[in-house]
Design a protein around this motif. Structure first.
Motif, mmCIF file in Angstrom:
data_model
loop_
_atom_site.group_PDB
_atom_site.id
_atom_site.type_symbol
_atom_site.label_atom_id
_atom_site.label_comp_id
_atom_site.label_asym_id
_atom_site.label_seq_id
_atom_site.Cartn_x
_atom_site.Cartn_y
_atom_site.Cartn_z
ATOM 1 N N ARG A 18 0.828 -1.207 0.000
ATOM 2 C CA ARG A 18 0.000 0.000 0.000
ATOM 3 C C ARG A 18 0.864 1.260 0.000
ATOM 4 O O ARG A 18 0.480 2.280 -0.573
ATOM 5 N N ALA A 21 1.940 1.774 -3.596
ATOM 6 C CA ALA A 21 0.754 2.073 -4.401
ATOM 7 C C ALA A 21 0.315 3.521 -4.194
ATOM 8 O O ALA A 21 -0.061 4.224 -5.144
ATOM 9 N N SER A 22 0.394 3.983 -2.941
ATOM 10 C CA SER A 22 -0.023 5.362 -2.658
ATOM 11 C C SER A 22 0.925 6.375 -3.299
ATOM 12 O O SER A 22 0.497 7.429 -3.784
ATOM 13 N N ASP A 25 0.107 6.481 -7.056
ATOM 14 C CA ASP A 25 -1.108 7.259 -7.302
ATOM 15 C C ASP A 25 -0.828 8.754 -7.159
ATOM 16 O O ASP A 25 -1.327 9.567 -7.957
ATOM 17 N N TRP A 26 -0.034 9.117 -6.169
ATOM 18 C CA TRP A 26 0.279 10.530 -5.937
ATOM 19 C C TRP A 26 1.086 11.111 -7.092
ATOM 20 O O TRP A 26 0.860 12.252 -7.512
ATOM 21 N N ASP A 28 1.043 9.966 -10.082
ATOM 22 C CA ASP A 28 0.275 9.744 -11.304
ATOM 23 C C ASP A 28 1.033 8.875 -12.311
ATOM 24 O O ASP A 28 1.144 9.201 -13.490
ATOM 25 N N ARG A 31 0.893 1.801 -11.077
ATOM 26 C CA ARG A 31 1.492 1.164 -9.911
ATOM 27 C C ARG A 31 2.566 0.156 -10.306
ATOM 28 O O ARG A 31 3.592 0.040 -9.638
ATOM 29 N N ARG A 68 1.469 15.516 0.518
ATOM 30 C CA ARG A 68 0.524 14.408 0.631
ATOM 31 C C ARG A 68 -0.238 14.479 1.948
ATOM 32 O O ARG A 68 -1.459 14.255 1.993
ATOM 33 N N GLN A 73 -3.663 12.587 2.015
ATOM 34 C CA GLN A 73 -3.237 11.336 1.385
ATOM 35 C C GLN A 73 -1.899 10.861 1.975
ATOM 36 O O GLN A 73 -1.076 10.276 1.286
#
Length: 219
Positions: A18, A21-22, A25-26, A28, A31, A68, A73
């Motif tokens: 995770r 993955a985060s 995503d942050w 862009d 993954r 973040r 996030q």
């Protein structure tokens, strides 16, 4: 005899799925792209932060971290992030009378999140709490201070050769290298790691057998 076991966090107690993955995503990016780049960094023995710099050259990682957090996030950690054997292994070790410490290269926020999980350990600290990070010798000096045992009675458990295995060994500790996560798997059979590690394990449940007092033979 092992009196104290000190455990790394990422890819020892918790899965980093995770976490990466985060970040993907942050930033862009897909993954799988960031995962592949982490693997490439691992294969050459680099620091995982290099993967973020490959995605975004010139990135200020600290600034992005705070951005973040401000965007809601930031770091998160719950029971689902623990490896399945983490809690039962710790509970078993506690019954054996082993002093248990969690000490890794994480922020103070992660330390808070780990404490909220109410793990069966005596102490949870991170590099953010101490103001010094692995592999600095000062980190392991702090480990020795809180372990309340002689170096040869302390086992450090971790997946990363450069951050865990080699500096812990240089500090005089016993070392268990865990085959977990990218670093643990890729470097598991490296001759230098094999030579330095006192034990090489595939899971945390193995620690109880290592720590169990040896009974004298009858007769």
């Amino acid at each position: 005899m092992i009196h104290t076991i000190v455990l790394d966090v990422g890819e020892t107690l918790t899965k980093d799925d995770r976490y990466w993955a985060s970040w993907a995503d942050w930033l862009d990016v897909p993954r799988h792209t960031l995962s592949a780049l982490v693997g490439a960094v691992v294969s050459r023995g680099g620091d995982s932060v290099e993967a973020l710099r490959l995605v975004r050259p010139g990135i200020d990682v600290d600034a992005e971290y705070y951005a973040r957090e401000a965007a809601g996030q930031g770091e998160n950690l719950d029971e689902s992030d623990l490896y399945p054997d983490a809690r039962p292994a710790l509970a078993e070790l506690l019954k054996l009378g082993v002093r248990l410490i969690v000490a890794g290269n994480q922020t103070s926020r992660v330390a808070e999140l780990l404490r909220d999980l109410d793990l069966p350990v005596h102490l949870i600290v991170t590099s953010g709490d101490w103001g010094v990070a692995k592999p600095a010798p000062e980190f392991y000096e702090r480990v020795l201070e809180v372990a309340r045992a002689e170096p040869q009675e302390i086992m450090y458990v971790g997946d990363h050769p450069a951050n865990d295995v080699f500096p812990a060994k240089e500090a005089g500790l016993r070392v268990a290298h865990i085959r977990r996560g990218p670093w643990g798997h890729f470097w598991a059979d490296d001759p230098a790691v094999v030579e330095a590690a006192d034990w090489r394990i595939d899971g945390l449940r193995e620690l109880a057998e290592i720590s169990r007092p040896t009974r004298p033979r009858a007769g």
